[in-house]
Design an enzyme around this catalytic site. Sequence first.
Site, mmCIF file in Angstrom:
data_model
loop_
_atom_site.group_PDB
_atom_site.id
_atom_site.type_symbol
_atom_site.label_atom_id
_atom_site.label_comp_id
_atom_site.label_asym_id
_atom_site.label_seq_id
_atom_site.Cartn_x
_atom_site.Cartn_y
_atom_site.Cartn_z
ATOM 1 N N ASP A 152 4.189 -8.902 -32.937
ATOM 2 C CA ASP A 152 6.003 -8.876 -32.171
ATOM 3 C C ASP A 152 5.099 -7.834 -30.804
ATOM 4 O O ASP A 152 4.211 -7.339 -31.118
ATOM 5 C CB ASP A 152 6.288 -7.862 -33.693
ATOM 6 C CG ASP A 152 7.761 -7.960 -33.308
ATOM 7 O OD1 ASP A 152 8.491 -8.576 -32.790
ATOM 8 O OD2 ASP A 152 8.060 -6.517 -33.067
ATOM 9 N N ASP A 154 8.611 -6.732 -28.904
ATOM 10 C CA ASP A 154 9.257 -5.104 -28.891
ATOM 11 C C ASP A 154 8.885 -4.484 -30.393
ATOM 12 O O ASP A 154 9.258 -4.478 -31.240
ATOM 13 C CB ASP A 154 10.530 -5.718 -28.806
ATOM 14 C CG ASP A 154 10.922 -6.441 -27.152
ATOM 15 O OD1 ASP A 154 10.434 -7.084 -27.340
ATOM 16 O OD2 ASP A 154 12.251 -5.950 -26.741
#
Length: 420
Positions: A152, A154
């Site tokens: 992922d 952020d």
Amino acid sequence: MTTRYRVEYALKAHRRDALIEFIKGLLAVPFVLHSQPTAVAGDVSLPNMAIEARRRYREIMKDVEELINDHINNERAGTPERSKLRFLVPSVGTFFTPLFLEAAFVAQDSRRAISCRRFVAPSFNDIRLILNTAQIMSLTTQNGPLRLVTFDGDVTLYDDGHCLSPHNPVIPRIIHLMSKGLCIGIVTAAGYTDSARYKERLYGLLEAINASPLLTDAQRKNLIILGGESSYLFKFDATSDTLLSGVSRDVWALDEMRLWTEEDIQKLLDIAETALLESVSTMSLKATVLRKPRAVGIVPIVAGAKFEREQLEEAVLAVQKTLELSEVGRRLPFCAFNGGNDVFVDIGDKRLGVLCCQRFFGEIKGSETLHIGDQFLSAGHNDFKARMAGTTVWVANPAETVSSLDELHDLLENGMAADS
Ligand code: IMP
Ligand code: MG
């Protein structure tokens, strides 16, 4: 269910991980029985308490390890209803590999002194980290080989809303994995149609890959970005100004994604937009709608203004429920999530995102894939669905991603003996 249980469930189900809560409950019993909150410092009984607590915690982790093996065996045999773990934790999903929970407990206990604690019981974070270590141990031993690591963006690779800058310590670690021939996918919700925006967000990593003497040209090609959950695929391309080039959907989209119609996509986004606007109005949020080709979100009107967590969660749950009750929401996969200071509804989700990476690199299996992310609660969190496509590690911040990659590196190089 008692009324109190029902109320607790209704209020908190979306904020709990059922397997972690189950293990936490099991470990609480020896903690209560063996911890000695009334002993004074220097008391000779304290080291014995730690030895006894450690033995009991370890046995419990071994028992849960066996429950997971039984669950895996029953799923493989086509008798999921015979799984005892499913009986105890009905929402439990698929495990792509066994988990070495006992060995992982020993490793984390030596770092976190879990069994020496008298006042603080084994916590959610202790268990989350034990599960992470158990998964990494499993992938690096007989259950491997690990072929694909997806990240992922952020909160996993960089702080929320930030960019992957050149000094980020994940960079040498990702390059090391690539130099060992592993494929890397960055599966992010951030959805941009052109490569320049991804270059802006990920420039530190892209430039380091381009310049690294450790990588061959073939290995450099093993980095892709899957943006908008599962909407846009870009691959590393040293000849492009942005070091990325877009890849046609024909190459990587899954068969099920080819059936989606543009009409359905816009219909779903229209419903989501209406529901989000209603939340803005009912909670008087100073937010504006951001509509994209495959997403709709609410973001602060004034850059930097902060929303409350409860408001963000309310908006996510409201839009999710509205979509679940709509006809098009049953046909089309979507992901509604709390992005830290915004709420987005994306077409597609990270299950599809990770599956597309697996397909792009040549039918990599779930048991050969590790997704590292920070959002694994069942509602309002967008990494949760990745659990359906491969094994996962759940981090709380980018520093934990670095620790997990170090653990992965040590175990890949030295095996389990290195940690025990
Ligand atoms: P992730 O943690 O890498 O999945 O990125 C999530 C963040 O990307 C969200 O919090 C948003 O701020 C941002 N974002 C930018 N564009 C989009 C989009 O189209 N959909 C969802 N999130 C987006
Ligand atoms: Mg994230």
